[in-house]
Design an enzyme around this catalytic site. Structure first.
Site, PDB file in Angstrom:
ATOM      1  N   GLN A   1      -1.208  -5.292  15.632  1.00  0.00           N
ATOM      2  CA  GLN A   1      -2.121  -5.043  14.513  1.00  0.00           C
ATOM      3  C   GLN A   1      -2.709  -6.366  14.060  1.00  0.00           C
ATOM      4  OE1 GLN A   1      -1.044  -3.986  10.144  1.00  0.00           O
ATOM      5  NE2 GLN A   1      -1.145  -2.040  11.224  1.00  0.00           N
TER       6      GLN A   1
ATOM      7  N   CYS B   1      -5.540  -2.977   4.459  1.00  0.00           N
ATOM      8  CA  CYS B   1      -4.634  -3.835   3.683  1.00  0.00           C
ATOM      9  C   CYS B   1      -5.211  -4.070   2.282  1.00  0.00           C
ATOM     10  CB  CYS B   1      -4.421  -5.165   4.399  1.00  0.00           C
ATOM     11  SG  CYS B   1      -3.318  -6.284   3.512  1.00  0.00           S
TER      12      CYS B   1
ATOM     13  N   HIS C   1      -5.238   6.356   5.352  1.00  0.00           N
ATOM     14  CA  HIS C   1      -4.285   6.402   4.241  1.00  0.00           C
ATOM     15  C   HIS C   1      -4.956   7.128   3.074  1.00  0.00           C
ATOM     16  CE1 HIS C   1      -0.885   4.878   1.787  1.00  0.00           C
ATOM     17  NE2 HIS C   1      -1.776   4.848   0.821  1.00  0.00           N
TER      18      HIS C   1
ATOM     19  N   ASN D   1      -1.978   9.719   6.540  1.00  0.00           N
ATOM     20  CA  ASN D   1      -0.852   8.949   6.010  1.00  0.00           C
ATOM     21  C   ASN D   1      -0.738   9.149   4.504  1.00  0.00           C
ATOM     22  OD1 ASN D   1      -0.595   5.599   4.933  1.00  0.00           O
ATOM     23  ND2 ASN D   1       1.132   6.824   5.546  1.00  0.00           N
ATOM     24  N   GLY D   2       0.491   9.308   4.033  1.00  0.00           N
ATOM     25  CA  GLY D   2       0.736   9.348   2.593  1.00  0.00           C
ATOM     26  C   GLY D   2       1.803  10.332   2.170  1.00  0.00           C
TER      27      GLY D   2
ATOM     28  N   ARG E   1       6.513   4.282   3.611  1.00  0.00           N
ATOM     29  CA  ARG E   1       7.728   4.147   2.787  1.00  0.00           C
ATOM     30  C   ARG E   1       8.815   5.125   3.210  1.00  0.00           C
ATOM     31  NH1 ARG E   1       5.689   5.471  -2.902  1.00  0.00           N
ATOM     32  NH2 ARG E   1       4.278   6.749  -1.661  1.00  0.00           N
TER      33      ARG E   1
END
Length: 590
Positions: A306, A337, A406, A438-439, A462
């Site tokens: 990445q 990011c 995300h 994602n999430g 997470r």
């Protein structure tokens, strides 16, 4: 009594108070000598404040809040835990004398070093048991397992012959020298940059995986490197571990993805892994610490890296550099990011608003890569101004092989739930290019619900840090009521992998400990399934104070840094007297 909003429901017989909880743990935890040396330990090692319910929105808005990070965390320089270190020429038992001679700042007397060396941590050295040789010799904290009475480093020749180097993508010294002297040539990048300066666009990409005309099967095969795109695959990245999802199953990815942690994820079913986010400018300068983020373990059969950058020239040159010098299956651009250091210079989320530069970066990297190029984005920068749906159709034209979305904006961080309806909308716009969502994935039920949308796969961040066995749960469609002993075994594996990766001398032990403590700041948020009143646990729910079914389960539930250090001492021995630790993530990381 109604539970506070945002608090997990736990069976009444396990609930306790903060005072009783800490009193119980303190009764079995020896008071470390560092407490007397450092004074009051509560200042660096307290708990995050309890989550408060917002009653007065106006009053809350008047307060300037620092969300998402521990902003008061001071910058701590790398610390040495040995007063005098042994010269590498002595450790490696070279036949030649030290090249620095009398100017060498290290010790050359082994006996003198052994008088000041910290005590060994055990009788078995993981490196020696695995490979038949430990390069750290007498400086290893398990040295009595492989040193003779004369303090000579021993070798198990039979094991040495059977073992092979398990880590690849090392930085070659000649390449590092060329990069530092700016002698490395980038013919592919230079040719592309000339077309940009003339206002032209390249007519093709090297692999064509992102071309919409090729269809989703081609794109998926290019990403996985095989002809069966329906395979369940999981991708760990630096700040997240990504799960690639097939037609029948969802797939996930995780944050904090250093190499030892990715090995743990592989144990529980991760199929695709990705290195930590690396800054392209540092890679082009030949920084060894940045190149270390690209290392690949032998167990990582499908592996990508990445990259973070904000200019077409550096991103394209770096892509060509990696394409020629390391072994990867895909390259990922991190344009999601959110941290200020990256965003303010135009990288990360900043790329989403600089579409011209973003296009030049994608087309340029595609022109020099022989592997698929993937992109990670957020819904947008501002909370109520999503732009991903406008950007994704353009990215299809640029030649992106896969998009990971995300479900939050940069501004939101973790303060709101991920918007899966928006992710579903974007997945339809991305077709036939695969899109991963994602999430807020913490359980297999969350994964199944996400899979009901139009995404091709899911990414877990997470969730994998809180419970790395999540991958097994997803594959087996079950809630795993994992025991405290099994969880401790996972931590033991991580420490062994860390000692192998970062070293088994004092510096390596303490580096492994620091990464272990960072991970424990997430692991403590897991609530055992058998204690829950309502299954499953939600990712943004805080646990109230509760007693586990045994002492270790209670200890692992503590959010107090001293208790995390106590767990690390069970695996890595006592901390040095000058040891200090302050977690990066605090209350708002929920």
């Amino acid at each position: 009594m109604e539970p506070q909003r945002g608090t997990a429901l736990i069976k009444e017989q396990f609930l306790t108070t903060k005072e009783k909880f800490h009193e119980f743990l303190a009764s079995a935890r020896p008071r470390a000598s560092r407490d007397e040396a450092d004074g009051d330990p509560e200042e660096p090692s307290g708990e995050p404040e309890q989550k408060r319910v917002k009653l007065d929105r106006d009053a809350e808005q008047k307060k300037k809040k620092m969300r998402g990070q521990n902003k008061s965390r001071p910058h701590i320089k790398p610390q040495s835990y040995e007063e005098r270190r042994l010269c590498p020429s002595i450790v490696q038992e070279r036949d030649t004398e030290c090249v620095y001679g009398e100017k060498c700042r290290f010790l050359h007397d082994v006996s003198e070093y052994m008088c000041s060396k910290a005590a060994d941590l055990g009788d078995q050295c993981y490196r020696f048991s695995s490979f038949g040789w430990c390069q750290y010799g007498v400086t290893c904290r398990f040295s009595r397992a492989h040193t003779s009475p004369e303090l000579k480093n021993l070798r198990n020749e039979e094991l040495c012959r059977r073992s092979t180097d398990t880590v690849s993508n090392h930085l070659d010294k000649d390449l590092q020298r060329r990069l530092r002297k700016k002698q490395q040539r980038f013919p592919g990048a230079e040719a592309y940059l000339k077309t940009v300066s003339r206002g032209e666009r390249p007519t093709h990409t090297s692999h064509g995986a992102g071309d919409a005309a090729n269809g989703p099967e081609t794109a998926g095969q290019a990403l996985s490197g095989s002809s069966h795109y329906g395979k369940l695959s999981v991708t760990p990245t630096l700040r997240s571990v990504r799960l690639a999802c097939p037609a029948a199953h969802p797939v996930c990815v995780v944050q904090c993805g250093n190499l030892p942690f990715r090995r743990v994820c592989k144990r529980f079913g991760a199929d695709i892994t990705c290195g930590e986010m690396a800054m392209v400018t540092n890679l082009l300068q030949g920084q060894a610490s940045e190149w270390a983020l690209l290392k690949r373990h032998a167990s990582e059969d499908l592996f990508g890296v990445q990259l973070e950058g904000c200019f077409p020239d550096t991103m394209t040159r770096c892509a060509e550099l990696l394409n020629q010098n390391i072994d990867v299956d895909f390259v990922d651009i991190n344009s999601g990011c959110p941290i200020d250091l990256v965003y303010k210079k135009g990288g990360g989320c900043g790329l989403m608003t600089r579409t011209s530069k973003f296009e030049q970066i994608v087309r340029g990297m595609n022109s020099v890569l022989d592997v698929p190029l993937t992109v990670k984005i957020r819904t947008g920068v501002q909370q109520n101004c999503s732009i991903a749906h406008k950007l994704i159709p353009e990215m299809k034209k640029w030649g992106v092989s896969l998009v990971t979305l995300h479900g939050r904006s940069r501004e939101q961080r973790y303060t709101k739930s991920a918007d899966w309806e928006y992710i579903d909308t974007c997945s339809k716009l991305a077709a036939p290019v695969p899109l991963f969502g994602n999430g807020d994935i913490l359980t297999y039920e969350d994964a199944m619900k996400a899979r009901e949308t139009g995404v091709s796969g899911i990414m877990v961040a997470r969730g994998a840090l809180i419970k790395p066995w999540l991958f097994t749960e997803i594959k087996e469609n079950r809630h795993w009521d994992i025991s405290s002993g099994e969880r401790l075994d996972i931590l033991r594996d991580f420490t062994n992998y860390g000692l192998e990766h970062w070293g088994s001398d004092t510096q390596g032990v303490e580096k492994t400990r620091s990464f272990l403590l960072e991970w424990l700041s997430f692991l403590c948020r897991y609530i055992p399934v058998g204690l829950l009143e309502r299954v499953p646990q939600k990712i943004n729910e805080r646990p109230p104070f509760y007693m586990g079914r045994d002492y270790m389960e209670s200890l692992m539930a503590s959010q107090h840094v001293d208790d995390w250090i106590h767990i690390s001492e069970m695996l890595l021995g006592p901390v040095p007297k000058n040891f200090s630790f302050l977690p990066k993530h605090k209350a708002n990381a929920y």
